[in-house]
Design an enzyme around this catalytic site. Structure first.
Site: not given
Ligand code: H2B
Ligand code: FE
Length: 289
Positions: A163, A168, A208, A227
């Site tokens: 992912h 990203h 996302e 993804s």
């Molecule tokens: N943590 C990790 N490791 N990857 C993410 O994509 C992620 C996260 N997204 N923590 C964040 C939270 C997102 O869901 C929002 C900003 O809370």
């Molecule tokens: Fe993500």
């Protein structure tokens, strides 16, 4: 409660993990696989000992991990030419991912440093939203390093290396996109807990699940779309709703588990998106004075 505003990435703790612990849970594809759990925990654990700026350890991925990566990459590549935005396609070209080699975080970190100036910092799982968003303010993307379970190469219930690397990393090489993402992070530095929840949704509907208008066609740029083969296909053929992004407006409820998005938010370009989010984050930054 008094909160100290972080002034550098060193002030941000990468240890508050809200996702699965080492035991996973029944709905995780690796739940019954002790060997997988051990491997996942070991890789996740490496993240705890790393300081910002340290070299990210290189991992020797196992044959089943390489195969999982290859299956996911090869399936997604079928849809990229028609479904992904041009900025993503340009980046994928340069990154030159190969099915037989799992990319190393240290190498993609280096590419980001040379393109947008972003950094990768390893993390043990789903990081606390405030810490995750705060990291973006300092152009740092917290990334997991473990692989999803081999039994389901096209699905993961938590962020995993596939992912991060496919969803990203490519977009983060684009300067306008990277700037837009940093603006969400800057806003988070001054946000109340309630506002962190709102910013989580803004992040969700851009980073996302965001889409962009390109020659009258809608193309994906969000990592959750790029993804996932199913989500890419659904976005184009599932007849979802599309609306312009308005970061000030109340955002729809996020659906993590029940299938695909019903509504996507559309940008006209990343230049415009970064301007919009700059204006939005300015309302938070004005509180500094
Ligand atoms: N943590 C990790 N490791 N990857 C993410 O994509 C992620 C996260 N997204 N923590 C964040 C939270 C997102 O869901 C929002 C900003 O809370
Ligand atoms: Fe993500």
């Amino acid at each position: 409660e008094v909160r100290v505003i972080p002034t550098s990435i060193h002030d941000i703790d990468n240890g508050k993990i809200l996702g699965f612990d080492h035991n996973l849970s029944e709905d995780h594809p690796g739940f019954k696989d002790e060997d997988y759990k051990q491997r996942r925990s070991w890789i996740a654990g490496l993240a705890r000992d790393i300081l910002p700026g340290d070299e990210i350890p290189r991992l020797e991925y196992r044959p089943e991990e390489v195969e999982t990566w290859a299956k996911a990459l090869e399936e997604l590549e079928q849809l990229f030419p028609t479904h992904a935005c041009k900025e993503f396609l340009d980046a994928i070209d340069k990154l030159d991912f190969r099915p037989d080699v799992v990319p190393q975080l240290q190498d993609v970190h280096q590419v980001l440093q040379e393109t947008s100036g972003f950094a990768i910092r390893p993390v043990a799982g789903l990081l606390h939203p405030r810490d995750f968003l705060n990291g973006l303010a300092f152009k740092t993307f917290h990334s997991t390093q473990y692989m999803r379970h081999w039994s389901q190469p096209h699905y993961t219930p938590e962020p995993d290396l596939i992912h991060e690397i496919i969803g990203h990393i490519p977009m983060l090489t684009n300067k306008y996109y990277a700037d837009m993402v940093q603006q969400i992070g800057l806003a988070s530095l001054y946000a109340t807990d309630k506002e962190i929840w709102h910013l989580t949704k803004v992040y969700w509907y851009t980073v996302e699940f965001g889409v962009v208008m390109e020659d009258e066609e809608i193309k994906a740029f969000g990592a959750g779309v790029l993804s996932s083969y199913g989500e890419l296909d659904h976005m184009r053929t599932g007849n979802p709703e599309f609306a312009p992004l308005d970061p000030w407006a109340k955002q729809p409820k996020m659906s993590y588990k029940d299938g695909f998005q019903k509504k996507y938010f559309v940008l006209n370009s990343f230049e415009e998106g970064s301007e919009l989010l700059r204006e939005y984050s300015q309302t938070f930054l004005d509180r500094k004075q």
